[in-house]
Design a protein around this motif. Structure first.
Motif, short mmCIF file in Angstrom:
data_model
loop_
_atom_site.label_atom_id
_atom_site.label_comp_id
_atom_site.label_asym_id
_atom_site.label_seq_id
_atom_site.Cartn_x
_atom_site.Cartn_y
_atom_site.Cartn_z
N LYS A 32 0.86 -1.19 -0.08
CA LYS A 32 -0.01 0.06 0.04
C LYS A 32 0.87 1.09 0.05
O LYS A 32 1.64 1.29 0.80
CB LYS A 32 -1.02 -0.02 1.31
N GLY A 33 0.50 2.04 -0.86
CA GLY A 33 1.25 3.44 -0.92
C GLY A 33 2.51 3.41 -1.91
O GLY A 33 3.17 4.57 -1.92
N CYS A 34 2.48 2.63 -2.68
CA CYS A 34 3.58 2.52 -3.93
C CYS A 34 2.74 2.92 -5.14
O CYS A 34 1.66 2.77 -5.37
CB CYS A 34 4.02 0.81 -4.20
N ARG A 35 3.77 3.53 -5.90
CA ARG A 35 3.16 3.92 -7.14
C ARG A 35 3.43 2.86 -8.24
O ARG A 35 4.18 2.41 -8.08
CB ARG A 35 3.94 5.16 -7.70
N GLU A 78 1.74 5.18 5.85
CA GLU A 78 0.21 4.88 5.88
C GLU A 78 -0.74 5.93 6.50
O GLU A 78 -1.87 6.04 6.07
CB GLU A 78 0.23 3.53 6.66
N ARG A 79 -0.10 6.56 7.58
CA ARG A 79 -1.09 7.35 8.35
C ARG A 79 -1.65 8.63 7.55
O ARG A 79 -2.65 8.88 7.20
CB ARG A 79 -0.16 7.89 9.48
N LEU A 80 -0.71 9.10 6.43
CA LEU A 80 -1.10 10.00 5.36
C LEU A 80 -1.94 9.69 4.45
O LEU A 80 -2.99 10.57 4.10
CB LEU A 80 0.36 10.74 4.97
N LEU A 81 -1.76 8.49 4.26
CA LEU A 81 -2.72 7.93 3.35
C LEU A 81 -4.26 7.97 4.03
O LEU A 81 -5.33 8.13 3.38
CB LEU A 81 -2.45 6.26 3.08
N ASP A 82 -4.31 7.51 5.11
CA ASP A 82 -5.49 7.63 5.98
C ASP A 82 -6.04 8.75 6.07
O ASP A 82 -7.20 9.10 5.73
CB ASP A 82 -5.34 6.95 7.22
N PHE A 83 -5.15 9.90 6.26
CA PHE A 83 -5.72 11.25 6.21
C PHE A 83 -6.18 11.79 5.10
O PHE A 83 -7.08 12.37 5.03
CB PHE A 83 -4.34 12.03 6.78
N TYR A 84 -5.56 11.36 4.12
CA TYR A 84 -6.09 11.61 2.57
C TYR A 84 -7.19 11.12 2.37
O TYR A 84 -8.39 12.06 2.11
CB TYR A 84 -5.09 11.27 1.51
N SER A 258 6.37 13.10 9.47
CA SER A 258 5.71 11.90 10.27
C SER A 258 6.19 11.94 11.78
O SER A 258 6.83 13.06 12.07
CB SER A 258 6.75 10.54 9.84
N ASN A 259 5.59 11.60 12.60
CA ASN A 259 5.98 11.58 14.00
C ASN A 259 5.63 13.01 14.66
O ASN A 259 6.39 13.46 15.44
CB ASN A 259 7.64 11.16 14.15
N LEU A 260 4.38 13.52 14.22
CA LEU A 260 4.02 14.87 14.58
C LEU A 260 3.76 15.02 16.16
O LEU A 260 3.04 14.01 16.58
CB LEU A 260 2.82 15.20 13.96
N GLY A 261 4.50 15.72 16.63
CA GLY A 261 3.97 15.90 18.17
C GLY A 261 3.36 17.17 18.32
O GLY A 261 2.70 17.41 19.23
N LEU A 262 3.28 18.21 17.16
CA LEU A 262 2.85 19.55 17.62
C LEU A 262 2.42 20.00 16.17
O LEU A 262 2.93 20.24 15.38
CB LEU A 262 3.86 20.55 18.29
N ILE A 263 1.05 20.73 16.35
CA ILE A 263 0.64 21.36 14.99
C ILE A 263 0.21 22.72 15.22
O ILE A 263 -0.46 22.81 16.48
CB ILE A 263 -0.45 20.67 14.28
N GLY A 291 -3.93 16.29 13.41
CA GLY A 291 -3.35 15.86 15.18
C GLY A 291 -4.02 14.86 15.95
O GLY A 291 -3.40 14.03 16.75
N LYS A 292 -5.14 14.48 15.68
CA LYS A 292 -5.75 13.22 16.37
C LYS A 292 -5.35 12.06 15.75
O LYS A 292 -4.87 11.20 16.70
CB LYS A 292 -7.29 13.37 15.81
N MET A 293 -5.22 11.96 14.41
CA MET A 293 -4.30 10.66 13.92
C MET A 293 -2.94 10.48 14.44
O MET A 293 -2.58 9.34 14.74
CB MET A 293 -4.39 10.71 12.41
N ASP A 294 -2.38 11.54 14.69
CA ASP A 294 -0.84 11.85 14.94
C ASP A 294 -0.84 11.58 16.48
O ASP A 294 0.32 11.63 16.90
CB ASP A 294 -0.13 12.66 14.34
N GLU A 295 -1.63 11.85 17.36
CA GLU A 295 -1.77 12.03 18.78
C GLU A 295 -0.88 12.86 19.20
O GLU A 295 0.31 12.92 19.75
CB GLU A 295 -1.48 10.75 19.30
N ALA A 296 -1.15 13.98 18.36
CA ALA A 296 -0.38 15.46 18.41
C ALA A 296 -1.12 16.59 19.23
O ALA A 296 -2.25 16.46 19.35
CB ALA A 296 0.22 16.15 17.42
N VAL A 297 -0.35 17.50 19.82
CA VAL A 297 -0.96 18.64 20.20
C VAL A 297 -1.41 19.60 18.99
O VAL A 297 -0.61 19.77 18.40
CB VAL A 297 -0.13 19.48 21.26
#
Ligand code: ADP
Ligand code: ZN
Length: 711
Positions: A32-35, A78-84, A258-263, A291-297
């Protein structure tokens, strides 16, 4: 992903679902996520592998095969794909287009060369700037206690590793940027990455400069002013983890960090977070989803929060942090409203009396005097009006003909200095100079000196735009160094930066501009702000006109007195008693909020009701109208069929949009409105499933979820 012989591929085409293909490779697992390269019709198209299926929905022997796999591993996390996927579905927009419109150029380009180029492009290291250990230097001033409290709270939330939405309501000049910087540093120290969103191009330079100074080459910048190759470089720098801080305008919400802690969403109320064409997302709202998907502030910051955000803070959905005072010695400016209804100023101006007390129609004596005093004291002036161009309409006094845009049915604005940053003088319609512009479709026409109807030669131009105001002020104050800042100037990024720099350094001492000048800028020598027509944004047919007016006035007022010297703000208005204006004078956000919330509640507008606007357009009015009628009937029928009584989804319209025709296309809309988001979406889905019933040939349907503007 399990081995399978069928795969689903998202292609950059207006399709609602992925396409299914046969997976012909026995030695490659579908990831998943390959072109991949696939045949679509007679073409070869690059798509993204989205999933596998054990049994395809259509007959197997009709399926075609994937031609080749372009990436050795997933190119998007994968998380970015889910976000899209979430975003495309929320905004009812084809996923393939959502991806292709926001990924860097060349991502889906089928030319083999480009594929290799983007896949292997090395990240250019820009000259190393500050090292990490230089971060501690901070801004070189002691933090205020409010800043410290706020930073401590954010830092402990960041350490807590969870989704935490925060509304930072800090008055203008309370030093929010320093809070973002310190929180960013803490987040990076904790090993997580940071995304900072800023409203629009004029703002990015300042924000980027500040973040660059503090964090050096860790910062990636994303905005629409980049060249294709710059955008690709930044994108890959982020994707490879070389850039851990992203600063950008709305589309940066889709960056592969990736690995977002703060937006951080700076000036979260700003309308430019909403994209108003094609993929109509709101980056502020998506920041919360990501932020919710990445568990970020997620920090939404503003001196004038959007009504909805503040409502969410009040109802406990967001944590509210307030900063009520300005930094250092600076205090909030004093605000005065100049009542323009007073007979003496208006009638005298009309009568053309030469008495010294006479005010011009557009400039009261009071404001004029204040400008003179401020300049004489060696301080700076900012004049705000929300209309660009020189004159707002051009007409022939002999036959009454008004020059209009043939595509849009609106009067044309005369731009005398288009493409020039300069300020001229004189205000008669010296035809041949400049151009006539349509502010809806951006078409330009020559400013001919002859009436096309009666062939008269006495063409006149009336109404005030930024160009004319700048000219007149330059004439009135010959020693002033006047510049203008509006969208015409901002087409050149360098010119904007030059003007902002000039104003910050003092080489320009009077700046005339549209709402571009209200946003977040920090001009220490600015002590007088004048607003020419405070009512202009109130008298528009929008549900949020009062909110926008309050925000604009408070923000522009907030530019004054940010240095050591106190500022003052003079607001000219014909509606001084309107609460949006009176409470902007008091700089009382809370009272404005309480009042506006009541008004919204009565009418079921956001945050009490959610809306989806179905916009239909086409070149033939009758066809669009018919289409809209059918859409309205269908919507009402669907509601009766699906919803039990009392679960109200309301259908408003169909109605011609207040901007009845743009770019030669007639516009109609059907507005769906409901207190319940779930029901609203259910109905919208059902209506869209039957779109063939109402989207007639030649008609385009656009879905605007959570519209900010209904015109
Ligand atoms: P706003 O809250 O309006 O976004 P800014 O973040 O732009 O305010 O800050 C306004 C100015 O105050 C900036 O020039 C900033 O460098 C400066 N500043 C920030 N914090 C402090 C402080 N604690 N003491 C003095 N100046 C400060
Ligand atoms: Zn037009």
């Amino acid at each position: 992903m399990p081995d399978a012989s069928f795969v689903e591929i998202v292609v950059p085409l207006p399709l609602n679902d992925p396409l299914t293909y046969r997976w012909p490779f026995t030695d490659i697992r579908p990831v998943k996520g390959c072109r991949v390269l696939v045949p679509v019709g007679g073409r070869r198209v690059i798509g993204l592998l989205w999933g596998t299926v054990s049994r395809p929905g259509i007959e197997e022997d009709r399926l075609r095969s994937v031609i080749s796999v372009l990436d050795p591993s997933a190119i998007l996390p994968e998380r970015l794909l889910d976000f899209y996927q979430w975003a495309a579905s929320y905004y009812f927009y084809p996923l393939g287009l959502a991806l292709s419109e926001s990924l860097p150029p060349g991502f889906f380009s089928a030319r083999k060369k480009t594929v290799e180029k983007i896949a292997s492009r090395p990240v250019k290291e820009k000259g190393a700037r500050l090292k990490l250990d230089a971060w501690d230097s901070g801004g070189g001033f002691p933090l205020t206690s409010e800043q410290r409290g706020c930073i401590e709270e954010l830092c402990s939330l960041i350490e807590g590793h969870g989704f935490n939405p925060v509304l930072l309501h800090g008055v203008t000049g309370s030093g929010k940027t320093e809070v973002y910087l310190q929180a960013t540093r803490h987040c990076i120290d904790c090993g997580r990455n940071v995304l900072v969103l800023v409203p629009e191009i004029a703002m990015t330079a300042q924000a980027v400069g500040i973040f660059n100074d503090r964090f050096g080459n860790q910062v990636a910048v994303l905005h629409s002013g980049l060249t294709d190759s710059q955008r690709r470089d930044e994108w890959w720098g982020i994707k490879r983890g070389k850039k851990r801080i992203v600063v950008g305008t709305r589309s940066a919400i889709f960056s592969p960090i990736s690995n977002l802690g703060l937006i951080v969403v700076d000036e979260e109320h700003d309308p430019s977070y909403k994209q108003e064409e094609k993929f109509r997302y709101n980056a502020r709202d998506l920041a919360l989803v990501r932020g919710k998907m990445d568990e970020a502030v997620v920090v939404l910051g503003s001196a004038t929060p959007s009504l909805t955000s503040f409502f969410n803070a009040m109802s406990g959905k967001y944590r509210l942090i307030s900063m009520k005072g300005r930094v250092a010695e600076s205090v909030l400016p004093s605000v005065t409203i100049i009542d323009r209804r007073k007979k003496d100023s208006v009638t005298k101006a009309k009568g053309g009396s030469n008495s010294p007390s006479r005010g011009d129609y557009w400039l009261s004596d009071r404001l004029k005097e204040a400008i003179g005093e401020t300049l004489a004291d060696g301080e700076q002036v900012l004049i705000f009006l929300n209309r660009r161009g020189f004159a707002t309409y051009v007409f022939c006094p002999e036959c009454g003909h008004v020059f209009r845009c043939p595509n849009c049915d609106v009067s044309l604005t005369w731009h005398r200095h288009i493409g020039l940053e300069g300020v001229g003088n004189g205000s008669n319609f010296d035809a041949g100079n400049g151009v006539l512009c349509c502010h809806y479709c951006a078409s330009r026409y020559p400013a001919l000196p002859v009436c096309p109807v009666c062939h008269g030669h006495a063409i006149r131009a009336r109404g005030y735009g930024t160009e004319k105001v700048a000219d007149e002020l330059a004439r009135m104050f010959p020693d002033a160094r006047v510049a203008r800042l509006d969208r015409d100037v901002s087409s050149s990024r360098r010119r904007v930066e030059k003007i902002l720099k000039g104003f910050r350094s003092g080489s320009i001492n009077m700046l005339v501009g549209t709402q571009m000048v209200t946003k977040g800028h920090d001009f220490p020598g600015l002590t007088l702000v004048g607003v020419l027509w405070a009512d202009m944004s109130l008298n528009v047919p929008e549900f949020n006109a009062a909110e926008r007016t309050f925000q604009l006035l408070t923000q522009v007022a907030g530019r004054a007195g940010r240095g050591k010297r106190p500022g003052r703000v003079l607001i000219q208005s014909f509606m001084p008693d309107h609460y949006a204006i009176a409470l902007a004078k008091e700089q009382d956000f809370r009272r404005f909020f309480d009042k506006e919330v009541k008004a919204r509640q009565e009418l079921g507008y956001p945050p009490f009701g959610r809306m989806i606007n179905l916009k239909l357009s086409g070149r033939k009015r009758a066809v669009v109208e018919k289409s809209a009628m059918r859409c309205g009937i269908l919507s009402r029928r669907v509601i009766r069929q699906i919803l039990a009584r009392g679960e109200g989804v309301e259908v408003l319209g169909p109605a011609p949009s207040p901007r009845a025709r743009i770019k030669g296309r007639y516009l109609y809309q059907v507005l769906l409105k409901s207190p319940r988001l779930g029901n609203l979406r259910l109905i919208c889905q059902a209506v869209l499933r039957e779109r063939a019933e109402f989207v007639l040939p030649g008609v385009r349907l656009e879905v605007d979820v959570d519209p900010q503007s209904l015109t």
